[in-house]
Design a protein around this motif. Structure first.
Motif, mmCIF file in Angstrom:
data_model
loop_
_atom_site.group_PDB
_atom_site.id
_atom_site.type_symbol
_atom_site.label_atom_id
_atom_site.label_comp_id
_atom_site.label_asym_id
_atom_site.label_seq_id
_atom_site.Cartn_x
_atom_site.Cartn_y
_atom_site.Cartn_z
ATOM 1 N N PHE A 78 53.713 27.919 29.643
ATOM 2 C CA PHE A 78 53.628 26.771 30.414
ATOM 3 C C PHE A 78 52.856 27.584 31.503
ATOM 4 O O PHE A 78 53.380 28.915 31.414
ATOM 5 C CB PHE A 78 55.101 26.017 31.117
ATOM 6 C CG PHE A 78 55.734 26.397 31.732
ATOM 7 C CD1 PHE A 78 55.484 26.931 32.661
ATOM 8 C CD2 PHE A 78 57.286 27.009 31.085
ATOM 9 C CE1 PHE A 78 56.501 27.593 33.574
ATOM 10 C CE2 PHE A 78 58.369 27.246 31.693
ATOM 11 C CZ PHE A 78 58.047 27.241 32.863
ATOM 12 N N LYS A 79 52.030 26.905 31.787
ATOM 13 C CA LYS A 79 51.342 27.479 32.891
ATOM 14 C C LYS A 79 51.046 26.198 33.896
ATOM 15 O O LYS A 79 51.328 25.196 34.563
ATOM 16 C CB LYS A 79 49.759 27.415 32.327
ATOM 17 C CG LYS A 79 48.752 27.568 33.737
ATOM 18 C CD LYS A 79 47.150 27.614 33.014
ATOM 19 C CE LYS A 79 46.188 28.062 34.305
ATOM 20 N NZ LYS A 79 44.734 28.487 33.612
ATOM 21 N N TYR A 94 47.006 30.519 39.542
ATOM 22 C CA TYR A 94 48.190 30.208 39.104
ATOM 23 C C TYR A 94 49.476 30.960 38.279
ATOM 24 O O TYR A 94 48.651 32.064 38.738
ATOM 25 C CB TYR A 94 47.171 29.315 37.830
ATOM 26 C CG TYR A 94 46.906 30.492 36.687
ATOM 27 C CD1 TYR A 94 47.454 30.658 35.405
ATOM 28 C CD2 TYR A 94 45.951 31.031 37.171
ATOM 29 C CE1 TYR A 94 47.343 31.997 34.627
ATOM 30 C CE2 TYR A 94 44.873 31.797 35.927
ATOM 31 C CZ TYR A 94 45.566 31.981 34.505
ATOM 32 O OH TYR A 94 44.953 33.270 33.972
ATOM 33 N N MET A 95 50.371 31.148 37.286
ATOM 34 C CA MET A 95 51.448 31.916 36.971
ATOM 35 C C MET A 95 52.469 30.398 35.957
ATOM 36 O O MET A 95 51.475 29.970 35.195
ATOM 37 C CB MET A 95 52.358 31.209 38.182
ATOM 38 C CG MET A 95 53.543 29.890 38.007
ATOM 39 S SD MET A 95 54.163 29.923 38.907
ATOM 40 C CE MET A 95 55.813 31.143 37.998
ATOM 41 N N ILE A 115 64.750 38.088 21.382
ATOM 42 C CA ILE A 115 64.155 37.175 23.195
ATOM 43 C C ILE A 115 63.513 37.995 23.452
ATOM 44 O O ILE A 115 63.646 38.288 24.377
ATOM 45 C CB ILE A 115 65.473 36.180 24.012
ATOM 46 C CG1 ILE A 115 65.899 35.314 22.571
ATOM 47 C CG2 ILE A 115 64.351 34.815 24.613
ATOM 48 C CD1 ILE A 115 67.739 34.429 22.858
ATOM 49 N N ASN A 116 62.212 37.107 23.971
ATOM 50 C CA ASN A 116 61.234 38.169 25.433
ATOM 51 C C ASN A 116 60.686 37.548 25.554
ATOM 52 O O ASN A 116 60.478 36.129 25.750
ATOM 53 C CB ASN A 116 59.541 38.735 24.094
ATOM 54 C CG ASN A 116 60.337 39.542 22.544
ATOM 55 O OD1 ASN A 116 59.259 40.118 21.715
ATOM 56 N ND2 ASN A 116 61.438 40.500 22.764
ATOM 57 N N PHE A 117 60.908 37.235 27.577
ATOM 58 C CA PHE A 117 60.689 37.114 27.944
ATOM 59 C C PHE A 117 58.836 36.979 28.369
ATOM 60 O O PHE A 117 59.048 38.921 29.176
ATOM 61 C CB PHE A 117 61.447 37.040 29.530
ATOM 62 C CG PHE A 117 62.795 37.042 28.624
ATOM 63 C CD1 PHE A 117 63.455 35.377 28.592
ATOM 64 C CD2 PHE A 117 63.504 37.438 27.897
ATOM 65 C CE1 PHE A 117 64.462 34.620 28.185
ATOM 66 C CE2 PHE A 117 64.499 37.132 27.743
ATOM 67 C CZ PHE A 117 65.119 35.982 27.756
ATOM 68 N N ASN A 118 58.025 36.540 28.402
ATOM 69 C CA ASN A 118 56.441 36.736 29.426
ATOM 70 C C ASN A 118 56.800 36.457 30.721
ATOM 71 O O ASN A 118 55.707 35.286 30.634
ATOM 72 C CB ASN A 118 56.194 36.472 28.150
ATOM 73 C CG ASN A 118 54.621 37.969 28.432
ATOM 74 O OD1 ASN A 118 53.523 37.717 28.175
ATOM 75 N ND2 ASN A 118 54.465 38.451 30.122
ATOM 76 N N PRO A 119 56.760 36.387 32.214
ATOM 77 C CA PRO A 119 56.032 35.639 32.915
ATOM 78 C C PRO A 119 54.867 36.642 33.559
ATOM 79 O O PRO A 119 54.946 37.497 33.577
ATOM 80 C CB PRO A 119 57.377 35.225 34.036
ATOM 81 C CG PRO A 119 58.064 36.994 34.015
ATOM 82 C CD PRO A 119 57.895 37.288 32.380
ATOM 83 N N SER A 120 54.137 35.868 34.273
ATOM 84 C CA SER A 120 52.939 36.980 34.604
ATOM 85 C C SER A 120 52.738 35.237 35.909
ATOM 86 O O SER A 120 52.667 34.627 36.441
ATOM 87 C CB SER A 120 52.103 37.179 33.895
ATOM 88 O OG SER A 120 51.092 35.561 33.760
ATOM 89 N N ILE A 121 51.410 36.498 37.028
ATOM 90 C CA ILE A 121 50.861 35.406 37.818
ATOM 91 C C ILE A 121 49.511 36.305 38.088
ATOM 92 O O ILE A 121 49.427 36.712 37.221
ATOM 93 C CB ILE A 121 51.135 35.536 39.348
ATOM 94 C CG1 ILE A 121 51.171 35.319 40.805
ATOM 95 C CG2 ILE A 121 51.263 37.408 39.957
ATOM 96 C CD1 ILE A 121 51.464 35.124 42.279
ATOM 97 N N LEU A 140 42.687 38.186 36.206
ATOM 98 C CA LEU A 140 42.988 39.250 36.367
ATOM 99 C C LEU A 140 44.566 39.100 36.492
ATOM 100 O O LEU A 140 44.700 38.218 37.388
ATOM 101 C CB LEU A 140 42.567 40.072 37.441
ATOM 102 C CG LEU A 140 43.254 41.250 37.949
ATOM 103 C CD1 LEU A 140 43.090 42.334 36.495
ATOM 104 C CD2 LEU A 140 42.239 41.547 39.715
ATOM 105 N N SER A 141 45.761 39.443 35.979
ATOM 106 C CA SER A 141 46.811 39.220 35.619
ATOM 107 C C SER A 141 47.881 40.473 35.800
ATOM 108 O O SER A 141 48.073 41.405 35.111
ATOM 109 C CB SER A 141 47.303 38.205 35.089
ATOM 110 O OG SER A 141 47.007 39.019 33.763
ATOM 111 N N PHE A 142 49.070 39.724 36.627
ATOM 112 C CA PHE A 142 49.823 40.976 36.324
ATOM 113 C C PHE A 142 51.171 40.187 35.323
ATOM 114 O O PHE A 142 51.312 38.774 36.486
ATOM 115 C CB PHE A 142 50.806 41.215 38.388
ATOM 116 C CG PHE A 142 52.473 41.184 38.116
ATOM 117 C CD1 PHE A 142 52.332 43.263 37.662
ATOM 118 C CD2 PHE A 142 53.403 40.955 38.838
ATOM 119 C CE1 PHE A 142 53.584 43.767 37.348
ATOM 120 C CE2 PHE A 142 54.807 41.537 38.386
ATOM 121 C CZ PHE A 142 54.891 42.758 37.746
#
Length: 292
Positions: A78-79, A94-95, A115-121, A140-142
């Motif tokens: 989700f975003k 956005y995140m 299980i892989n977790f992938n958060p970003s901002i 452009l994201s981290f």
């Protein structure tokens, strides 16, 4: 059983086809204007789907099929838009959060393998041509990605990613993504040998809201045949009233589908249900109802 040499030839063939597609010029006749796109974005919800949300199951094509080699894979993504107000360089913030799991549903006790977790901002920016029609969207994201485990099973990496999405021909959208990794050598020191420094994704809509083809390519950071090809076919049997739900057939060939056993080569065919993202639907052009 599909041999590794066959898979390598297949990867080279698909890569050649994709590069040939990139020579086709973009058709702008139905592209959104700047004002139309801004109006459309303004009506979008702050919370939405980011990547595909799906549940698929399947079997390997390069090894014996049994309860330990067949599995299921699901993804939740989700975003959340943090601000639509104009930031420097006319960007927006956005995140995102994506969780991907590999589930051994055919084994006793139904264990989760990885299980892989992938958060970003991220910062996003829309680009327009000289006629102020949509040309592309850059981000452009981290990003952080890990499997949430410790000791010898721990896998994680961080990266600064730059992505550009654009239409390359009628009904065909491509994204070009590159990343600069850091803090990635503990637990998986040779990860880049398998995931490389970027990826190319091409999506072609054969029939709007009905049939879509998608192809993603990655090449490992080496001179060997390491990397991956992921091909997907989406088919909507539910009718036009449910335009974002599909049945999906996926074929994954290569390494690093998940983080835990990223060095292992595999060829998996899976099928299942997907709620497909329409995050960059504007590149498919305006529908006939919106064309004057």
């Amino acid at each position: 059983m599909i041999k590794l040499s066959y898979n390598l030839r297949l990867i080279k063939t698909i890569a050649f086809i994709v590069l040939s597609v990139f020579t086709i010029s973009t058709i702008q006749s139905q592209a959104y204007t700047k004002q139309e796109l801004q109006d459309s974005i303004a009506t979008q919800p702050y919370f939405s789907i980011h990547k595909d949300n799906f549940f698929v199951t399947g079997v390997p094509t390069n090894k014996t099929i049994n309860s330990t080699t067949a599995n299921a894979k699901y993804q939740i993504s989700f975003k959340q838009i943090l601000t639509r107000s104009r930031l420097p360089l006319d960007t927006y913030l956005y995140m995102t959060y994506t969780q991907k799991a590999f589930w051994n549903i055919y084994e006793e006790s139904f264990p989760f393998n990885d299980i892989n977790f992938n958060p970003s901002i991220a910062l996003g920016k829309v680009f327009y041509d000289k006629e102020e029609r949509l040309k592309g969207i850059g981000t452009l994201s981290f990003e952080h990605e890990s499997n949430g485990r410790d000791s010898l099973a721990s896998r994680s990496w961080n990266r600064i990613s730059l992505e550009y999405i654009t239409g390359i021909s009628k009904n065909t959208v491509a994204s070009f993504k590159a990343w600069l990794p850091f803090s990635h050598k503990e637990g998986n020191p040779d990860l880049l040998e398998y995931v490389g420094l970027g990826e190319i994704n091409v999506s072609h809509t054969y029939q709007p809201d009905k049939l879509i083809f998608d192809l993603r390519l990655r090449k490992g950071l080496n001179f060997e045949a390491k990397g991956s090809v992921r091909a997907r076919v989406y088919y909507n049997p539910f009718g036009n009233n449910i335009s974002n739900q599909y049945l999906m057939l996926e074929w994954y060939v290569g390494q690093a589908e998940g983080l835990l056993n990223y060095e292992q080569s595999q060829s998996m065919i899976r099928v299942g249900y997907v709620i497909r993202t329409n995050e960059f639907k504007w590149f498919n052009g305006k529908s006939k109802k919106t064309i004057n």
